[in-house]
Design a protein around this motif. Structure first.
Motif, short mmCIF file in Angstrom:
data_model
loop_
_atom_site.label_atom_id
_atom_site.label_comp_id
_atom_site.label_asym_id
_atom_site.label_seq_id
_atom_site.Cartn_x
_atom_site.Cartn_y
_atom_site.Cartn_z
N LEU A 99 -4.92 6.88 -3.03
CA LEU A 99 -5.09 6.29 -1.88
C LEU A 99 -5.45 4.58 -2.41
CD1 LEU A 99 -6.79 8.92 0.08
CD2 LEU A 99 -4.31 8.11 0.01
N ASN A 126 -8.91 3.72 0.33
CA ASN A 126 -9.23 5.15 0.74
C ASN A 126 -8.65 5.25 2.04
OD1 ASN A 126 -10.71 7.54 0.49
ND2 ASN A 126 -12.63 7.12 1.48
N MET A 127 -7.32 4.98 2.20
CA MET A 127 -6.62 5.16 3.57
C MET A 127 -5.34 6.11 2.92
SD MET A 127 -7.12 1.76 5.90
CE MET A 127 -6.42 0.75 4.45
N ASP A 128 -5.03 6.91 3.87
CA ASP A 128 -3.64 7.48 3.35
C ASP A 128 -2.67 6.81 4.51
OD1 ASP A 128 -1.45 9.19 3.18
OD2 ASP A 128 -2.31 10.93 3.83
N THR A 188 0.80 -1.20 -0.12
CA THR A 188 0.01 0.03 -0.11
C THR A 188 0.81 1.21 0.03
OG1 THR A 188 -0.21 -0.14 2.28
CG2 THR A 188 -2.03 -1.03 1.27
N ILE A 206 0.46 6.31 4.67
CA ILE A 206 1.84 7.20 5.04
C ILE A 206 1.59 8.08 6.08
CG2 ILE A 206 3.67 8.75 4.41
CD1 ILE A 206 3.51 7.01 1.57
N ALA A 207 0.37 8.76 5.94
CA ALA A 207 0.00 9.73 7.05
C ALA A 207 -0.03 9.08 8.40
CB ALA A 207 -0.99 10.60 6.64
N ASN A 208 -0.97 7.82 8.20
CA ASN A 208 -1.31 7.16 9.67
C ASN A 208 -0.18 6.75 10.14
OD1 ASN A 208 -4.11 7.54 9.14
ND2 ASN A 208 -4.34 5.62 7.96
N GLU A 226 1.01 4.05 -3.13
CA GLU A 226 0.67 5.41 -2.75
C GLU A 226 1.92 6.21 -3.28
OE1 GLU A 226 -0.54 8.47 0.98
OE2 GLU A 226 -0.81 6.20 1.13
#
Length: 66
Positions: A36, A39-41, A26, A43-45, A30
């Motif tokens: 995404l 529908n998840m970010d 994933t 790297i930010a998470n 990205e």
């Protein structure tokens, strides 16, 4: 009873293996596409999670200094 623990251990080991395979994919998706996945970010998470661990650890160390 030991059979149940062995079964659960195998299940969670396999689940962790799958997650450790999906996570880099994933991140790669990205980075390469800029979009995404699921529908998840991711790297930010992950950045948020690492920052949270750093904050908690630093706060914990400062609390035990006095």
């Amino acid at each position: 009873m030991e059979t149940v623990f062995n079964y659960l251990n195998g299940f969670f080991s396999g689940l962790a293996g799958v997650l450790m395979t999906v996570l880099p994919l994933t991140i790669l998706w990205e980075v390469l596409t800029g979009g995404l996945l699921f529908n998840m970010d991711v790297i930010a998470n992950l950045t948020s999670l690492v920052n949270e661990f750093g904050t908690v650890s630093y706060t914990h160390l400062r609390a035990h200094e006095t």
